[in-house]
Design a protein around this motif. Structure first.
Motif, PDB file in Angstrom:
ATOM      1  N   SER A 247       0.946  -1.036  -0.120  1.00 14.44           N
ATOM      2  CA  SER A 247      -0.142  -0.287   0.232  1.00 14.44           C
ATOM      3  C   SER A 247       0.758   1.377   0.135  1.00 14.44           C
ATOM      4  O   SER A 247       1.784   1.306   0.657  1.00 14.44           O
ATOM      5  CB  SER A 247      -0.934  -0.083   1.396  1.00 14.44           C
ATOM      6  OG  SER A 247      -0.542   1.307   1.852  1.00 14.44           O
ATOM      7  N   GLU A 249       0.649   3.744   1.203  1.00 11.60           N
ATOM      8  CA  GLU A 249       0.600   4.810   2.367  1.00 11.60           C
ATOM      9  C   GLU A 249       1.761   4.005   3.389  1.00 11.60           C
ATOM     10  O   GLU A 249       2.007   4.939   4.555  1.00 11.60           O
ATOM     11  CB  GLU A 249      -0.832   5.065   3.247  1.00 11.60           C
ATOM     12  CG  GLU A 249      -2.453   5.585   1.969  1.00 11.60           C
ATOM     13  CD  GLU A 249      -1.631   6.592   2.181  1.00 11.60           C
ATOM     14  OE1 GLU A 249      -1.996   7.785   3.531  1.00 11.60           O
ATOM     15  OE2 GLU A 249      -1.925   7.024   0.944  1.00 11.60           O
ATOM     16  N   LYS A 250       2.234   3.707   3.389  1.00 17.07           N
ATOM     17  CA  LYS A 250       3.126   2.490   3.975  1.00 17.07           C
ATOM     18  C   LYS A 250       4.450   1.814   4.072  1.00 17.07           C
ATOM     19  O   LYS A 250       4.189   2.463   3.053  1.00 17.07           O
ATOM     20  CB  LYS A 250       1.754   1.554   4.906  1.00 17.07           C
ATOM     21  CG  LYS A 250       0.507   1.962   5.551  1.00 17.07           C
ATOM     22  CD  LYS A 250       0.375   1.250   6.724  1.00 17.07           C
ATOM     23  CE  LYS A 250      -0.187   1.778   7.534  1.00 17.07           C
ATOM     24  NZ  LYS A 250      -0.952   1.158   8.441  1.00 17.07           N
ATOM     25  N   LYS A 283       3.166   5.182   9.397  1.00 19.25           N
ATOM     26  CA  LYS A 283       3.063   5.346   8.846  1.00 19.25           C
ATOM     27  C   LYS A 283       3.635   3.688   8.961  1.00 19.25           C
ATOM     28  O   LYS A 283       3.827   2.504   7.675  1.00 19.25           O
ATOM     29  CB  LYS A 283       3.817   5.378   7.605  1.00 19.25           C
ATOM     30  CG  LYS A 283       3.045   6.652   6.856  1.00 19.25           C
ATOM     31  CD  LYS A 283       4.037   7.672   5.750  1.00 19.25           C
ATOM     32  CE  LYS A 283       3.547   7.595   4.571  1.00 19.25           C
ATOM     33  NZ  LYS A 283       4.316   8.197   3.603  1.00 19.25           N
ATOM     34  N   THR A 337       6.531   4.541  -5.185  1.00 23.63           N
ATOM     35  CA  THR A 337       5.429   5.970  -4.969  1.00 23.63           C
ATOM     36  C   THR A 337       7.188   6.594  -4.979  1.00 23.63           C
ATOM     37  O   THR A 337       7.102   6.212  -3.701  1.00 23.63           O
ATOM     38  CB  THR A 337       4.044   6.596  -4.242  1.00 23.63           C
ATOM     39  OG1 THR A 337       4.762   5.601  -3.129  1.00 23.63           O
ATOM     40  CG2 THR A 337       3.264   6.257  -5.160  1.00 23.63           C
ATOM     41  N   LYS A 339       7.362   9.415  -2.967  1.00 25.81           N
ATOM     42  CA  LYS A 339       7.193   9.702  -1.667  1.00 25.81           C
ATOM     43  C   LYS A 339       7.829   9.063  -0.647  1.00 25.81           C
ATOM     44  O   LYS A 339       8.205   9.495  -0.288  1.00 25.81           O
ATOM     45  CB  LYS A 339       5.332  10.787  -1.346  1.00 25.81           C
ATOM     46  CG  LYS A 339       5.622  11.642  -0.255  1.00 25.81           C
ATOM     47  CD  LYS A 339       3.874  11.420   0.180  1.00 25.81           C
ATOM     48  CE  LYS A 339       3.796  12.789   1.752  1.00 25.81           C
ATOM     49  NZ  LYS A 339       2.691  12.224   2.372  1.00 25.81           N
ATOM     50  N   SER A 340       7.537   7.748  -0.847  1.00 28.56           N
ATOM     51  CA  SER A 340       7.773   6.746   0.083  1.00 28.56           C
ATOM     52  C   SER A 340       9.179   6.494  -0.295  1.00 28.56           C
ATOM     53  O   SER A 340       9.737   6.179   1.074  1.00 28.56           O
ATOM     54  CB  SER A 340       6.844   5.477   0.295  1.00 28.56           C
ATOM     55  OG  SER A 340       6.930   5.009  -0.887  1.00 28.56           O
TER      56      SER A 340
END
Lengths: 706, 472
Positions: A247, A249-250, A283, A337, A339-340
């Motif tokens: 995911s 987000e994490k 996160k 992604t 960002k991560s």
């Protein structure tokens, strides 16, 4: 009556202990302790991480170029798999060399640890690895950063934003440019090409081959053409996995290694502390979320997932390959992604810097823990209690019977009738004190009340039968391992026939054992029992019950209690599943026998009563027969073939023979406990449970005939 | 001489007569047992288990490792001293035994057989001897075992328990040369039960030549031999009635006096024989190698515990931990501890030489400097011989369960310590302590049962005498 009451009490006690053991898992997440750093030298976050947007742009640049290359390779039909792999590897090697880091290609045969595939000579896998020599070290210690790519992945987009190769290369570039003034340990970068692997294989053979060759001290190792520079003892390894399945987000920390082995908790703590410093601690996550299970509280879900991963014994990432060489390792996984990627790179650089500070191996903190969340742990001292509670019904029963069995072998000379009779008469001239002493002695030697019904012959009989079952289990375990080639062939052949053949095989085995071998052994031990159906011999025959119970259940007890040191979660699930089976089988047969015994004992009373008793006992035995039939069906359904079919269909969603071959292969690769448990422990156990039920059946049937 | 001896001889002749009739059937079962044991070992060798087992430190020690033996043989073959380097620490004559089976790159072995054959043969030999010993015991030591029925299974059971004991299987497959030492010990017991003084003493000397500790077995062996040379002489009632009390006491004194001088002569003969055979063995090794180097490399190595590789014993951990200036003191204490038990036990167990023999074997296996499972296998396989006195052992099952647990747990903890790095040396040593505790529990428990049995028998005897007196 007293006996049956005691049994009811014991079974109630056992049941409550068992249930409380299971329920105790519910309270772990709430009562888990906060994690803390034990190793002072780590000092996470004490230095500023200088990995910035400039380096981040490098990640994207490397990833773009690399994905373009892969895309191009996959759309060029003239290239075959190994060519593609070589071109991709050489590109990575070249660009690493351009940065200024020495890098090499490690070739390994694809047939490595893979017995069934046919080998051709130029079928090589490639690993790229490079060593960043630390200027302030003597080159005796190193840290590994690893990752993997698939050069034959045609689904890869042309403009992938982030890939693990780009991420790792950028980190190495950063370490090379800015970290050289603080590096005290060599950094090894290991990138493995997984192109040769089938989709079912979750982990990389390349990393395994590399780590084996790295530790291989013989000169004639498998691949001599490699120039193999080494970088000293590997102290820790961090594996990076970038994939769409995670995911976005994490950030996932995946610690579960082969056979549930875990890294030192300090390694996870370090990443956690750094994440707190980067203020992304919310996160951090330990396992993939399963949306269907959201009714379970979050921490409990994480704990359950953690334990399931551990129990399966299959590593959650490539870091599992490092476990067998005493290297603490963890996988950090993110989605692709941007960002991560930046956060993870900063975390990784920080972790490398912390590990770089280590004076000795990670050893301060725990190796045995359960994690309900990344910042809380349950230590071995707590979770072992639950396992103890779960197996306690069986332990209590077996220990009690063991003590009673110990009193079976009495020396007849000690209990000389003469001495005891003369003791009771007061005319003897032995001093009073001596007499008391002897009485005490006798009490001591008989061991109080504990007496068992089994004669030494019964004990020998049940021991030999359990040995026979165990031997069958050992054969089932060792034959596929020694004749792996033909086993594979046989499994393939059988899977064409279908699931039914599994049942036919096992039925043949069971019939052979119960109709041919067991009667022979019976005749050997009880030659009278089959000829004359005298009551005594029958009772004698049945009486082997308690010793049989002890011997048949000792292996599983020993397995569960000792192997829990290696893989606690597997043993917990195995015991939750199998302890009721063992215990229940015993109580069932025992209750039946007490009813039968009641029928016997009152036979000396008046005629009317006797008739009544007979009637009731007949109705009882009819009822019992139905009961036994149901029991037999249940136990046959729960026997190994049944378990294999359920697991293959509902859990792994595979053909059952494919399932068998995967668990054998998993045993080879990760030495996980599924295969040894099923063959060495569960098969003999189910055989002996069936035997104990049917033993009492024949007994009661014969009694009815009388 | 007197009636007791006559009785003995007559009973022995009857047993032998019946034995010859029934011998065939039991011997057939023995052959069946040994063939199946051979098959089992053959399968295990075929599957290559000896590669795993011969490196396990529970099974082989620096003193018994086959790999080290091969190294020694190779060095010897090259004309060097086998003790150059630090690999080989076994006695020189072991080299001679295995030389016919040694093959180097240039030539195959002299006999053309693999060395595994030696281990198979020695195992079968030990089993056969145990079987014969079981038959001999009721004749020589009637107190320890009731006379066997002619068709009794006990001799075969003893043999089978040795052959199928997991410990002895491990030892055989692990190619630990301790089995040769065990064979020498069993041979000394066998010959002492047969009454052959020289052979039995020679085999004690041989076993103490292989590893020093069995020297204390000289005590029980001489006690057993004494049964042959000095059968129990008591005046029977017929002669007693004819003599006056004065004459009686005089005669007894005379008898006793002659006995003490004779027994001094007897013991000195044993000691002499022992010294003779031991020194000749040493001299033979000297002539074989041409130097006295082997003394310090084998016996010094055993006594001063130079190798601290973990094993199932108590020494390694302790001598890793101990400060160097205390080392000699504790070395003395630990080694003294093994040998000293023979004296109090000799006083207490005069009348139970077989039990004494077993107890010393168990003590050696527990407390020696480099113990392995092979030592435990030896004393465990002697247990069925003592089944009569040991029937009342209370903790037998506990000991068995602990033994099983330890054999399963030790490799796991080793794995955790060495390979995974998640454990440490304390884990493994704890298991060693538990194993030692189980063995000690076995010794103490059986000793206490034996003493209780003695006590009860004594009281029974007293009562019988009193009842007899009353009747008179």
């Amino acid at each position: 009556m007293k006996d049956s009451r005691r049994i009811v009490l014991l079974s109630f006690l056992g049941l409550s202990l068992y249930l409380s053991g299971i329920i105790s898992f519910y309270y772990y997440p709430e009562n888990a302790h906060q994690t803390y750093l034990s190793e002072n030298a780590l000092m996470p976050g004490s230095a500023r991480v200088t990995f910035d947007y400039q380096d981040f742009n490098k990640i994207q640049e490397f990833s773009h170029t690399f994905s373009k290359l892969i895309w191009r390779l996959n759309h060029n039909s003239t290239l075959d798999k190994s060519k593609r792999s070589i071109i991709a590897s050489e590109w990575i090697q070249k660009s690493l060399n351009e940065i200024g880091i020495e890098s090499f290609i490690h070739k390994y045969p694809i047939t490595y640890r893979n017995n069934n595939s046919s080998n051709s000579n130029n079928n090589n896998g490639n690993n790229i690895y490079s060593v960043l020599r630390a200027p302030h070290s003597d080159g005796t210690e190193s840290i590994i950063l690893s990752g993997s790519f698939n050069s034959s992945n045609s689904k890869l987009l042309e403009d992938e934003e982030i890939s693990s190769v780009g991420l790792l290369m950028s980190i190495m570039r950063h370490l090379y440019q800015k970290g050289r003034n603080w590096l005290a340990k060599d950094i090894v970068l290991l990138i493995s090409d997984t192109c040769s692997q089938s989709d079912t294989d979750s982990s990389s053979h390349g990393i395994r081959a590399w780590i084996d060759d790295y530790h291989d001290s013989t000169l004639l190792s498998s691949f001599q053409r490699n120039y193999f520079p080494r970088a000293g003892q590997i102290q820790a390894a961090i594996n990076i996995d970038v994939d769409k399945k995670y995911s976005p987000e994490k950030i996932f920390i995946l610690p579960e290694g082969s056979n549930g082995q875990l890294p030192n908790l300090d390694l996870i703590n370090t990443i956690g502390r750094l994440a707190k410093r980067e203020s992304v601690s919310d996160k951090i996550s330990l396992s993939l979320d399963d949306p269907s299970l959201h009714f379970i509280p979050n921490n409990l879900r994480t704990l359950a997932k953690f334990m399931l991963n551990q129990a399966s014994g299959v590593p959650t990432g490539d870091h599992g390959m490092f476990n067998s060489y005493h290297i603490d390792s963890v996988t950090v996984a993110i989605s692709n992604t941007p960002k991560s990627a930046l956060i993870v790179s900063r975390l990784l650089v920080g972790t490398v810097r912390s590990l770089n500070n280590l004076l000795e191996r990670l050893h301060q903190s725990f190796y045995y823990y359960l994690l309900p969340s990344p910042f809380h742990y349950v230590s071995i001292g707590e979770y072992m209690i639950s396992l103890g509670l779960i197996i306690s019904p069986l332990v209590i029963r077996v220990l009690y019977l063991l003590f009673t069995l110990s009193s079976t072998f009495k020396s007849p000379t000690i209990f000389n009738k003469k001495s005891s009779s003369s003791l009771s008469t007061s005319s003897t001239s032995i001093p009073q004190e001596k007499k008391r002493g002897i009485q005490k002695l006798i009490v001591l030697l008989t061991g109080g009340e504990m007496k068992s019904d089994d004669s030494p012959r019964d004990i020998l009989y049940s021991f030999s039968i359990v040995c026979l079952f165990q031997l069958i289990g050992i054969l089932a375990f060792s034959l596929p391992l020694t004749f792996s080639q033909s086993t594979q062939y046989l499994l393939n052949y059988l899977s064409n026939i279908g699931t039914l053949s599994l049942f036919i095989l096992f039925t043949l085995l069971y019939l052979g054992i119960f109709l041919i071998i067991l009667p022979i052994i019976d005749r050997l031990f009880y030659p009278n029992a089959l000829k004359a159906t005298s009551e005594q011999s029958l009772v004698l025959k049945y009486k082997g019950g308690s010793s049989f119970f002890v011997f048949s259940n000792l292996p599983i007890l020993i397995f569960l209690s000792t192997m829990s040191l290696l893989n606690f979660s597997f043993c917990t699930f195995a015991s939750i599943f199998s302890i009721p089976l063992c215990t229940f089988s015993f109580y069932q047969t025992n209750i039946i026998s007490t009813i039968d015994h009641n029928g016997n004992s009152t036979s000396s009373s008046t005629l009317q009563q006797q008739q009544q008793q007979q009637k009731s006992s007949i109705s009882n035995s009819n009822l019992n027969r139905v009961k036994r039939l149901i029991l037999n069906v249940i136990y046959i359904l729960l026997s190994p073939p049944g378990v294999i079919v359920y697991m293959s269909h509902f859990v792994f969603k595979q053909d059952c023979f494919a399932f068998i071959s995967t668990i054998i292969q998993q045993y080879h690769h990760y030495s996980n406990l599924m295969y040894p448990f099923l063959t060495l422990i569960y098969l003999p156990l189910s055989l002996s449970i069936l035997k104990s039920i049917n033993n009492s059946t024949t007994f009661s049937l014969k009694q009815k005939n009388q | 001489m007197n009636s007791t001896q006559k009785k003995q001889t007559s009973s022995s002749t009857t047993t032998t007569a019946t034995a010859t009739n029934k011998c065939d059937s039991t011997f057939k079962t023995f052959i069946f047992i040994s063939l199946s044991a051979l098959l089992l070992r053959f399968v295990l060798f075929y599957q290559g288990f000896h590669f795993h087992f011969s490196n396990r430190n529970e099974i082989t020690t620096p003193l018994t490792n086959f790999k080290r033996l091969t190294e020694g043989l190779h060095l010897w073959d090259l004309g060097l001293s086998p003790y150059s380097g630090s690999a080989y620490h076994q006695s020189p004559l072991v080299l001679l035994l295995f030389y016919p089976f040694h093959s180097n790159n240039l030539s195959t072995s002299l006999t053309g057989l693999p060395p595994q054959v030696v281990f198979l043969v020695v195992d079968i030999l030990i089993a056969y001897l145990l079987r014969e010993i079981t038959k001999l015991i009721p004749q020589v030591l009637p107190k320890e075992m009731k006379p066997l029925e002619p068709n009794s299974n006990l001799p075969n059971i003893t043999a089978a328990l040795y052959l199928f004991n997991p410990f002895s299987i491990f030892t055989c497959i692990g190619m630990s040369t301790i089995v040769i030492n065990n064979a020498a010990i069993i041979l000394s017991l066998y010959y002492s039960l047969k009454g052959n003084l020289f052979q039995s003493v020679f085999f004690v000397a041989l076993s103490s030549y292989f590893s020093i500790y069995p020297i204390i077995l000289l005590f029980p062996v001489s006690f057993i031999l004494k049964r042959h040379y000095f059968p129990e002489q008591t005046l029977n009632t017929a002669t007693r009635q004819q003599l006056s009390p004065q004459q009686q006491s005089h005669l007894e004194k005379q008898l006793q006096h002659s006995q003490t001088t004779m027994s001094i002569l007897f013991y000195s003969r044993i000691v002499l024989f022992y010294l003779l055979s031991f020194s000749s063995l040493i001299y033979l090794s000297y002539t074989l190698l041409g130097s006295w180097e082997f003394l310090s490399k084998t016996y010094g190595f055993t006594l001063f515990v130079e190798d601290l590789t973990p094993n199932i014993g108590l020494f390694w951990y302790y001598f890793i931990e101990v400060f160097d200036h205390f080392r000699n003191f504790f070395l003395f204490i630990f080694q003294y501890h093994v040998f000293i038990y023979c004296i109090p036990l000799a006083i207490r167990l005069k009348n139970h030489p077989l039990f004494y023999f077993w107890a010393l074997c168990a003590i050696i296996a527990t407390f020696k400097s480099y113990p392995a499972l092979g030592d435990t296998a030896l004393h465990v396989s002697l247990l069925p011989l003592l089944n009569e006195p040991l029937k009342g052992v209370r903790y037998s099952f506990i000991v068995i369960v602990v033994a099983i647990y330890v054999t399963v747990l030790a490799p796991i903890l080793w794995q955790m310590w060495i390979y995974q790095g998640t454990g440490n040396a304390n884990f493994y040593y704890t298991i060693n302590l538990v194993f030692t505790l189980a063995q000690v529990l076995l010794i103490v428990d059986s000793l206490s049962v034996l003493l209780k049995l003695d006590y009860v028998n004594k009281i029974n005897h007293l009562e019988e005498n009193q009842e007899k007196k009353k009747i008179e």
